[in-house]
Design a protein around this motif. Structure first.
Motif, PDB file in Angstrom:
ATOM      1  N   THR A  92       0.834  -1.209   0.000  1.00  0.00           N
ATOM      2  CA  THR A  92       0.000   0.000   0.000  1.00  0.00           C
ATOM      3  C   THR A  92       0.869   1.261   0.000  1.00  0.00           C
ATOM      4  O   THR A  92       0.578   2.221  -0.700  1.00  0.00           O
ATOM      5  CB  THR A  92      -0.926   0.000   1.240  1.00  0.00           C
ATOM      6  OG1 THR A  92      -1.664  -1.222   1.230  1.00  0.00           O
ATOM      7  CG2 THR A  92      -1.893   1.164   1.218  1.00  0.00           C
ATOM      8  N   ASP A  93       1.930   1.232   0.802  1.00  0.00           N
ATOM      9  CA  ASP A  93       2.846   2.379   0.853  1.00  0.00           C
ATOM     10  C   ASP A  93       3.935   2.190  -0.212  1.00  0.00           C
ATOM     11  O   ASP A  93       4.752   1.260  -0.115  1.00  0.00           O
ATOM     12  CB  ASP A  93       3.479   2.449   2.252  1.00  0.00           C
ATOM     13  CG  ASP A  93       4.374   3.666   2.407  1.00  0.00           C
ATOM     14  OD1 ASP A  93       4.670   4.337   1.395  1.00  0.00           O
ATOM     15  OD2 ASP A  93       4.780   3.935   3.547  1.00  0.00           O
ATOM     16  N   LYS A  95       6.649   3.413  -0.594  1.00  0.00           N
ATOM     17  CA  LYS A  95       8.026   3.368  -0.047  1.00  0.00           C
ATOM     18  C   LYS A  95       8.403   1.964   0.425  1.00  0.00           C
ATOM     19  O   LYS A  95       9.574   1.628   0.546  1.00  0.00           O
ATOM     20  CB  LYS A  95       8.159   4.382   1.086  1.00  0.00           C
ATOM     21  CG  LYS A  95       8.025   5.814   0.576  1.00  0.00           C
ATOM     22  CD  LYS A  95       8.239   6.841   1.680  1.00  0.00           C
ATOM     23  CE  LYS A  95       8.075   8.249   1.156  1.00  0.00           C
ATOM     24  NZ  LYS A  95       6.689   8.688   1.019  1.00  0.00           N
ATOM     25  N   GLN A  96       7.365   1.141   0.705  1.00  0.00           N
ATOM     26  CA  GLN A  96       7.608  -0.249   1.148  1.00  0.00           C
ATOM     27  C   GLN A  96       7.500  -1.238  -0.025  1.00  0.00           C
ATOM     28  O   GLN A  96       7.777  -2.420   0.132  1.00  0.00           O
ATOM     29  CB  GLN A  96       6.561  -0.685   2.196  1.00  0.00           C
ATOM     30  CG  GLN A  96       6.322   0.281   3.332  1.00  0.00           C
ATOM     31  CD  GLN A  96       7.487   0.319   4.290  1.00  0.00           C
ATOM     32  OE1 GLN A  96       8.164  -0.677   4.478  1.00  0.00           O
ATOM     33  NE2 GLN A  96       7.756   1.482   4.854  1.00  0.00           N
ATOM     34  N   ARG A 103       3.123   0.140  -7.660  1.00  0.00           N
ATOM     35  CA  ARG A 103       3.200   1.251  -6.699  1.00  0.00           C
ATOM     36  C   ARG A 103       4.638   1.739  -6.505  1.00  0.00           C
ATOM     37  O   ARG A 103       4.859   2.921  -6.245  1.00  0.00           O
ATOM     38  CB  ARG A 103       2.556   0.843  -5.379  1.00  0.00           C
ATOM     39  CG  ARG A 103       1.024   0.889  -5.493  1.00  0.00           C
ATOM     40  CD  ARG A 103       0.359   0.279  -4.327  1.00  0.00           C
ATOM     41  NE  ARG A 103      -1.081   0.516  -4.321  1.00  0.00           N
ATOM     42  CZ  ARG A 103      -1.933  -0.165  -3.571  1.00  0.00           C
ATOM     43  NH1 ARG A 103      -1.496  -1.108  -2.764  1.00  0.00           N
ATOM     44  NH2 ARG A 103      -3.223   0.102  -3.617  1.00  0.00           N
ATOM     45  N   ASP A 109       3.287   8.346  -2.343  1.00  0.00           N
ATOM     46  CA  ASP A 109       3.150   8.113  -0.899  1.00  0.00           C
ATOM     47  C   ASP A 109       1.854   7.346  -0.646  1.00  0.00           C
ATOM     48  O   ASP A 109       1.171   6.944  -1.591  1.00  0.00           O
ATOM     49  CB  ASP A 109       3.197   9.441  -0.133  1.00  0.00           C
ATOM     50  CG  ASP A 109       2.127  10.433  -0.595  1.00  0.00           C
ATOM     51  OD1 ASP A 109       1.055   9.983  -1.066  1.00  0.00           O
ATOM     52  OD2 ASP A 109       2.367  11.646  -0.494  1.00  0.00           O
ATOM     53  N   LEU A 110       1.519   7.163   0.631  1.00  0.00           N
ATOM     54  CA  LEU A 110       0.355   6.350   0.997  1.00  0.00           C
ATOM     55  C   LEU A 110      -0.945   6.823   0.335  1.00  0.00           C
ATOM     56  O   LEU A 110      -1.770   6.018  -0.084  1.00  0.00           O
ATOM     57  CB  LEU A 110       0.160   6.399   2.503  1.00  0.00           C
ATOM     58  CG  LEU A 110       0.612   5.178   3.299  1.00  0.00           C
ATOM     59  CD1 LEU A 110       0.438   5.445   4.781  1.00  0.00           C
ATOM     60  CD2 LEU A 110      -0.137   3.923   2.888  1.00  0.00           C
ATOM     61  N   ASN A 113      -0.882   6.576  -4.019  1.00  0.00           N
ATOM     62  CA  ASN A 113      -0.213   5.301  -4.309  1.00  0.00           C
ATOM     63  C   ASN A 113      -0.616   4.750  -5.682  1.00  0.00           C
ATOM     64  O   ASN A 113      -0.530   3.554  -5.944  1.00  0.00           O
ATOM     65  CB  ASN A 113      -0.417   4.285  -3.176  1.00  0.00           C
ATOM     66  CG  ASN A 113      -1.855   3.905  -2.961  1.00  0.00           C
ATOM     67  OD1 ASN A 113      -2.752   4.447  -3.596  1.00  0.00           O
ATOM     68  ND2 ASN A 113      -2.097   2.964  -2.071  1.00  0.00           N
TER      69      ASN A 113
END
Ligand code: CMP
Length: 144
Positions: A92-93, A95-96, A103, A109-110, A113
Motif C-alpha cells: 500500500t505504501d 516506499k515499502q 506502486r 506516498d500512501l 499510491n
C-alpha cells in the motif's frame, strides 16, 4: 475467479498509458475500462469499509479530485486473479513496495499510491459490480 477490479487514481492519471502497459506486461488483460470523474459521495460509498479510519476523509477527497480510470481486468485462463494482481500492485505504501511493482514505479506516498486493486474475490465482485454492469464483466452471466 479470473477477474479483478482496478482503478488508476487522479494523482497518477498523467501516467495512465505507462501504467496500462505495465498491467498488460504483468499478464492481465483489460475486459472493460472507462474514465470517470467520481463524486465525493460515490467515493465514500466505494471506500465505506474504511469509514472509521482516520484517513477516510482525506483519502476520499483525493479520489474525487479528478478523473480516474476504472478497469475490469482478467486473465483468460487464470485463477486467483485478485491475489495475483495485488502482487503486481505491491505494498500500500509505495516506499515499502518491491522493485517492479506498480506502486514502486508509479506511486509517491500512501495517499498518492497510484493504483487501487481489489483485496479479495469478494471485494472484486463488489467493486466490479459497483462500477460496471453485468454485461460489461460477464459476472451476471456466470453468477460468480
Ligand atoms: P487503496 O488500496 O486504494 O485502499 C485504501 C487506501 O487508503 C489506500 O490505497 C491508501 O491510498 C489510503 N491510505 C491513506 N492513508 C493510509 C494509511 N495510513 N494506511 C493504509 N492506507 C492508507
Amino acid at each position: 475467479m479470473n477477474l479483478t477490479f482496478s482503478l488508476i487514481k487522479p494523482s497518477a492519471m498523467d501516467r495512465c498509458e505507462e501504467i496500462l502497459m505495465a498491467i498488460k506486461a504483468g499478464g492481465f488483460s483489460v475486459l472493460s475500462m472507462k474514465t470517470q470523474q467520481l463524486t465525493l459521495s460515490q467515493v465514500k460509498k466505494f471506500y465505506e469499509e474504511h469509514a472509521e479510519k482516520s484517513f477516510f476523509t482525506s483519502m476520499c477527497e483525493r479520489l474525487a479530485l479528478g478523473p480516474v480510470l476504472l478497469m475490469a481486468l482478467y486473465e483468460p485462463n487464470g485463477t486467483d486473479t485478485p491475489l495475483k494482481f495485488r502482487k503486481l500492485l505491491g505494498a500500500t505504501d509505495p516506499k515499502q513496495a518491491l522493485e517492479g511493482t506498480l506502486r514502486k514505479q508509479f506511486g509517491v506516498d500512501l495517499d498518492a499510491n497510484a493504483v487501487h486493486g481489489s483485496d479479495s474475490e469478494i471485494s472484486a465482485i463488489r467493486e466490479l459490480s459497483f462500477f460496471f454492469c453485468g454485461m460489461e464483466t460477464g459476472l451476471e452471466l456466470n453468477g460468480s
